[in-house]
Design an enzyme around this catalytic site. Structure first.
Site, PDB file in Angstrom:
ATOM      1  CG  HIS A   1      -1.822   1.092   1.399  1.00 55.79           C
ATOM      2  ND1 HIS A   1      -1.808   1.935   2.484  1.00 55.79           N
ATOM      3  CD2 HIS A   1      -2.824   1.531   0.593  1.00 55.79           C
ATOM      4  CE1 HIS A   1      -2.769   2.826   2.353  1.00 55.79           C
ATOM      5  NE2 HIS A   1      -3.398   2.612   1.221  1.00 55.79           N
ATOM      6  NE  ARG A   2      -1.674   5.740   1.200  1.00 55.89           N
ATOM      7  CZ  ARG A   2      -2.203   6.449   2.184  1.00 55.89           C
ATOM      8  NH1 ARG A   2      -1.435   7.234   2.904  1.00 55.89           N
ATOM      9  NH2 ARG A   2      -3.501   6.393   2.441  1.00 55.89           N
TER      10      ARG A   2
ATOM     11  CE  LYS B   1      -6.342   9.447  -3.377  1.00 54.54           C
ATOM     12  NZ  LYS B   1      -6.468   8.114  -2.667  1.00 54.54           N
TER      13      LYS B   1
ATOM     14  CG  ASP C   1       0.493   1.014   5.594  1.00 61.59           C
ATOM     15  OD1 ASP C   1       0.081   1.177   4.424  1.00 61.59           O
ATOM     16  OD2 ASP C   1      -0.045   1.548   6.588  1.00 61.59           O
TER      17      ASP C   1
ATOM     18  CD  GLU D   1      -2.829   2.149  -3.303  1.00 63.62           C
ATOM     19  OE1 GLU D   1      -3.816   2.884  -3.420  1.00 63.62           O
ATOM     20  OE2 GLU D   1      -1.865   2.423  -2.555  1.00 63.62           O
TER      21      GLU D   1
ATOM     22  CG  ASP E   1      -2.648   6.756  -3.545  1.00 60.69           C
ATOM     23  OD1 ASP E   1      -3.722   6.138  -3.569  1.00 60.69           O
ATOM     24  OD2 ASP E   1      -1.775   6.591  -2.659  1.00 60.69           O
TER      25      ASP E   1
ATOM     26  CD  GLU F   1      -6.880   5.133  -4.510  1.00 63.41           C
ATOM     27  OE1 GLU F   1      -6.077   4.561  -3.763  1.00 63.41           O
ATOM     28  OE2 GLU F   1      -7.788   5.884  -4.116  1.00 63.41           O
TER      29      GLU F   1
ATOM     30  CG  HIS G   1      -2.961   9.202  -0.020  1.00 67.24           C
ATOM     31  ND1 HIS G   1      -3.550   9.939   0.999  1.00 67.24           N
ATOM     32  CD2 HIS G   1      -3.838   8.217  -0.317  1.00 67.24           C
ATOM     33  CE1 HIS G   1      -4.708   9.417   1.298  1.00 67.24           C
ATOM     34  NE2 HIS G   1      -4.920   8.368   0.527  1.00 67.24           N
TER      35      HIS G   1
HETATM   36  O1  G3P Z   1      -6.585   1.322  -2.952  1.00 71.84           O
HETATM   37  C1  G3P Z   1      -6.728   1.036  -1.617  1.00 71.84           C
HETATM   38  C2  G3P Z   1      -6.483   2.274  -0.781  1.00 71.84           C
HETATM   39  O2  G3P Z   1      -5.262   2.828  -1.172  1.00 71.84           O
HETATM   40  C3  G3P Z   1      -7.587   3.293  -0.899  1.00 71.84           C
HETATM   41  O3  G3P Z   1      -7.475   4.333   0.009  1.00 71.84           O
HETATM   42  O4  G3P Z   1      -6.846   6.548   0.804  1.00 71.84           O
HETATM   43  O5  G3P Z   1      -5.201   4.697   0.960  1.00 71.84           O
HETATM   44  O6  G3P Z   1      -5.759   5.681  -1.263  1.00 71.84           O
HETATM   45  P1  G3P Z   1      -6.265   5.355   0.128  1.00 71.84           P
HETATM   46 MG    MG Z   2      -4.588   4.453  -2.543  1.00 70.38          MG
END
Ligand code: G3P
Ligand code: MG
Length: 266
Positions: A22-23, A125, A249, A49, A51, A123, A64
């Site tokens: 995640h990120r 935004k 994470d 993943e 953003d 992703e 993000h």
């Molecule tokens: O894609 C899953 C998650 O990343 C969505 O929420 O705010 O962390 O981008 P956020």
């Molecule tokens: Mg995300």
């Protein structure tokens, strides 16, 4: 060997719990930086993943928050800054002095840090989505993915369904994931939500995994991915409920636990 040979294998039903960085490895490196993405490739995450949103002059930036303040030495909205201004910011020191000098990457830079095979979840935004198909932000993202040779390796997601519709129109072979928006999608059956824009997965917050959702998505041929899951026990519980993958994470932590010795969810 990695359990998923490519993105299509990742998206096929069954198999071990997918561990998505995640990120990037954002628990051990500053989120959405090249350091975090390289770490994810190194620990063997199944997907990264990240953003994306536009700079003032239209560059596709990996970032993000709406504002620069939390994760850089800049202030105010990212969208108010040009690429050149954003490049001057430090996106690493806030996390740890060891990461001083990390920059906000462009999408092209981030993709190049992933190595030869790692799939990526881009992703978009919701604030970045506009109504234009040609010439809009999603079109710029698609152009970047084409230029980098990443159409086959990318799962494009957004809370805003317009991004999926536009991506489908521009590049039908680009695989798509719907992020569940509790207000916009309330009451819509999961199968219908996936079917609208041909999404392959539904991504949910852990608290949104209600009874029946996993079975409904599976019946529609999709996968359920859940965010953000940092503890092994929680990942195991979700795997036990049939969840196909988790955004974390701490990919290193979950990989070590989920893949060790054929444990449940492995
Ligand atoms: O894609 C899953 C998650 O990343 C969505 O929420 O705010 O962390 O981008 P956020
Ligand atoms: Mg995300």
């Amino acid at each position: 060997m990695a359990p998923f040979a490519d993105l299509e294998a990742f998206l096929a039903p069954g198999g071990p719990t997918r561990v998505i960085a995640h990120r990037g490895c954002s628990g051990s490196a500053p989120e959405n930086t090249l350091a975090a993405f390289r770490a994810a490739a190194q620990v063997g995450a199944d997907m990264v993943e990240l953003d994306v949103q536009p700079s003032r002059d239209g560059a596709v930036m990996v970032f993000h928050d709406e504002a620069l303040d939390r994760t850089t030495d800049g202030r105010g909205p990212l969208a108010a800054r040009t690429l050149a201004e954003l490049r001057a910011l430090d996106a690493g020191s806030w996390f740890d002095a060891r990461f001083a000098g990390e920059r906000i990457p462009t999408l092209a830079e981030a993709l190049a840090a992933l190595g030869p095979t790692l799939p990526v979840n881009v992703e978009v935004k919701p604030e970045a989505v506009d109504d234009r198909v040609e010439g809009g932000f999603v079109a710029r993202v698609v152009d970047e993915l084409r230029a980098a040779g990443f159409v086959e390796r990318t799962l494009l997601s957004s809370f805003d369904s317009r991004a999926l519709a536009q991506a489908r129109a521009l590049e039908p072979g680009l695989r798509r994931s719907q992020l569940y928006d509790a207000s916009a999608h309330a009451g819509v059956p999961p199968a219908e939500l996936l079917g609208r824009h041909g999404a392959r997965t539904l991504s949910l917050a852990a608290r949104q995994v209600r009874p029946g959702v996993v079975a409904d998505v599976h019946a529609a041929g999709g996968l359920v991915l859940v965010y953000t899951v940092n503890e092994l026990a929680a990942a195991r519980r979700l795997a036990g409920r049939g969840v196909d993958g988790v955004f974390t994470d701490h990919p290193e932590r979950l990989l070590a636990g989920l893949r060790a010795g054929g444990a449940p969810g492995a």
